[in-house]
Design a protein around this motif. Structure first.
Motif, PDB file in Angstrom:
ATOM      1  N   LYS A 103       2.608   2.013  -3.340  1.00 56.08           N
ATOM      2  CA  LYS A 103       1.031   2.299  -4.845  1.00 56.08           C
ATOM      3  C   LYS A 103       0.921   3.791  -4.065  1.00 56.08           C
ATOM      4  N   LYS A 104       0.717   4.316  -3.135  1.00 56.51           N
ATOM      5  CA  LYS A 104       0.384   5.309  -2.123  1.00 56.51           C
ATOM      6  C   LYS A 104       1.861   6.428  -3.449  1.00 56.51           C
ATOM      7  N   LYS A 105       2.827   5.740  -2.956  1.00 58.01           N
ATOM      8  CA  LYS A 105       4.172   6.160  -3.486  1.00 58.01           C
ATOM      9  C   LYS A 105       3.984   6.693  -5.022  1.00 58.01           C
TER      10      LYS A 105
ATOM     11  N   ASP B 156      -2.942   4.121 -13.195  1.00 58.73           N
ATOM     12  CA  ASP B 156      -2.886   4.189 -11.403  1.00 58.73           C
ATOM     13  C   ASP B 156      -4.039   4.923 -11.012  1.00 58.73           C
ATOM     14  N   GLN B 157      -5.007   5.785 -11.658  1.00 54.96           N
ATOM     15  CA  GLN B 157      -6.517   5.807 -11.139  1.00 54.96           C
ATOM     16  C   GLN B 157      -6.888   5.198 -12.235  1.00 54.96           C
TER      17      GLN B 157
ATOM     18  N   GLU C  59       1.453  -1.134   0.421  1.00 53.34           N
ATOM     19  CA  GLU C  59      -0.179  -0.190  -0.217  1.00 53.34           C
ATOM     20  C   GLU C  59       0.762   0.698  -0.117  1.00 53.34           C
ATOM     21  N   GLU C  60       2.313   0.749   0.948  1.00 52.82           N
ATOM     22  CA  GLU C  60       2.600   2.382   0.569  1.00 52.82           C
ATOM     23  C   GLU C  60       3.382   2.487  -0.846  1.00 52.82           C
TER      24      GLU C  60
ATOM     25  N   SER D  26       1.485   7.262  -6.997  1.00 58.65           N
ATOM     26  CA  SER D  26      -0.153   7.554  -7.102  1.00 58.65           C
ATOM     27  C   SER D  26       0.586   8.928  -6.854  1.00 58.65           C
ATOM     28  N   ASP D  27       1.852   9.389  -6.707  1.00 55.11           N
ATOM     29  CA  ASP D  27       1.624  11.042  -5.200  1.00 55.11           C
ATOM     30  C   ASP D  27       2.779  11.535  -7.084  1.00 55.11           C
TER      31      ASP D  27
END
Length: 466
Positions: free
Chosen positions: A218-220, A344-345, A215-216, A222-223
């Motif tokens: 994936k978040k990185k 990713d969206q 999850e980390e 998408s940022d």
């Protein structure tokens, strides 16, 4: 260059697009007018009439396709027919009939190209068959799976060959992007399948750690900075400023088109369009980052190019002309585009898709396991046959040894493999050398020898001496 010559040149390019859709011929046209101060534009080194390598279409007959195009372009009559040919005439095969009127030299060269292609395909089939160690295969029948040439006549290039080449290339390239999307979807589902299978091998604590790390990442990923809508004014101005090094206030669509028409054929092809999206993709993907997948980056590039082609390419020939490009810059979407959603969206597949994919994988694994079991059984059977033959050989050797021992015990000399004597006994002489000397003959007897009487009656006449 007059209008008719320009039209012939454009028709030649269109024919290639129907044949290749991604392969283009360099066309000499009048320069596109530049409306801004040329001193602000980077100097470009341009070589007149320089040959530019055509991009690979990805088709397995790409080389053959391009060679046929190059040869046809050398025929004056065929080029003249392009002046009056329309889209339907090319796609329907009417233009292919003009092949009967091309020069003998061109036809001879096309015949040679076809024979080379048939030989290449046969070699590929043979290599595939040899890899499976099969025999008794009808090569001519297998050749029919290749639909870009006529296999009933493997020696000469006819109108039917050109017609089949046009239709095969058009169909294959139209489905090329679709196939790439399907393969990418399978790639993403395989990644998720392997991730979940790996989690099953972990204990509860390690599983939580892996899920948290996932999850980390994936978040990185998408940022990232905002990605401009492909083909919009903001996106093109960013290329103009960062890639071309020009003042964004001087942005001019005509100049932009000229700068990015790399091969100077006055079209923007698919490769030239995809190059425009590199700056946008670099906002999202970095090969140094663990969370960024370069396969996903290329899929993103493909989707951007497809979107721009759908918006700009009016006649759907997979080329963007200056007129089409300028017309697109007048649309509202060019100035006020919607936001662009990156991969990713988006939801690339559903749980149902994944289950179906995993079921297919399971079936493939079962089939492979079945084949492996059959191979193991065959191996064991061959090993049993080998062991049986070895046992028979040992038994035969033991029987031969026993026979030899018995012969020796009975006073017979041992024999060789063919039953011949290995050596002659010392006391035995050849029968042919024995000489019979009857008693009382003129031949003297050796000392100490006593003559032998032939009959018992003869013994009564022997006289005794005191």
């Amino acid at each position: 260059m007059n209008h008719s010559e320009i039209k012939i040149r454009w028709k030649a390019v269109f024919l290639q697009q129907c044949l290749l859709l991604l392969t283009y011929v360099a066309i000499v046209l009048e320069a596109v007018p530049i409306d801004i101060d040329k001193t602000k534009v980077k100097a470009e080194e341009q070589v007149e009439n320089a040959k530019i390598d055509n991009p690979d279409t990805g088709l397995y007959y790409d080389v053959y396709l391009r060679q046929v195009i190059d040869v046809l372009e050398t025929d004056k009559h065929f080029r003249e027919k392009l002046q009056t040919a329309d889209i339907e005439a090319i796609k329907s095969g009417k233009l292919s009939k003009e092949l009967d009127l091309v020069s003998h030299h061109v036809r001879t060269r096309l015949d040679e190209l076809k024979r080379q292609e048939v030989a290449r395909l046969r070699m590929l089939i043979k290599a595939k068959i040899d890899s499976f160690q099969d025999s008794g295969i009808d090569h001519q029948f297998l050749l029919k799976q290749f639909e870009h040439l006529n296999h009933d006549n493997p020696h000469t290039f006819e109108a039917k060959d050109l017609d089949m080449l046009i239709k095969a290339a058009t169909s294959d390239l139209e489905n090329y992007d679709k196939t790439r999307h399907e393969e990418f979807k399978k790639y993403e589902m395989m990644k998720e399948h392997e991730r979940r299978e790996y989690l099953k091998t972990l204990d509860e604590e390690k599983r939580r750690q892996e899920e948290s790390k996932y999850e980390e990442l994936k978040k990185k990923h998408s940022d990232h900075p905002k990605v401009n809508h492909p083909g919009s004014k903001d996106q093109l101005k960013e290329v103009w400023e960062e890639a071309d090094g020009l003042d964004p206030n001087d942005f001019d669509p005509k100049t932009f088109f000229k700068l990015h028409d790399v091969n100077n054929d006055h079209f923007l092809d698919e490769q030239e369009l995809e190059a425009l999206f590199t700056k946008e993709l670099e906002k999202v993907y970095d090969p140094k980052n663990e969370e960024d997948d370069m396969v996903e980056m290329e899929e993103e590039r493909l989707r951007m190019r497809e979107h721009v082609m759908n918006e700009v390419d009016i006649n759907k020939d997979r080329l963007v002309t200056l007129e089409e490009f300028l017309r697109a810059t007048e649309k509202k979407e060019f100035l006020e585009p919607e936001s662009w959603e990156t991969l990713d969206q988006q939801q690339l597949f559903t749980e149902e898709d994944l289950k179906e994919f995993e079921s297919h994988i399971s079936q493939q694994e079962d089939e492979l396991n079945k084949q492996a079991l059959e191979l193991q059984k065959r191996k064991e059977e061959l090993q049993r046959q080998h062991d049986h033959l070895q046992a028979q050989r040992q038994e035969l050797q033991q029987a031969v040894q026993q026979m030899e021992q018995k012969k020796l015990q009975q006073g017979h000399p041992p024999s060789g493999p063919g039953g011949e004597l290995k050596f002659q006994p010392p006391a035995q002489q050849p029968v042919g050398n024995v000489q019979n000397h009857p008693a009382g003959g003129s031949q003297p007897l050796p000392p100490g020898s006593i003559p032998v009487q032939e009959t018992a009656a003869g013994s009564d006449h022997v006289q005794s001496h005191p």
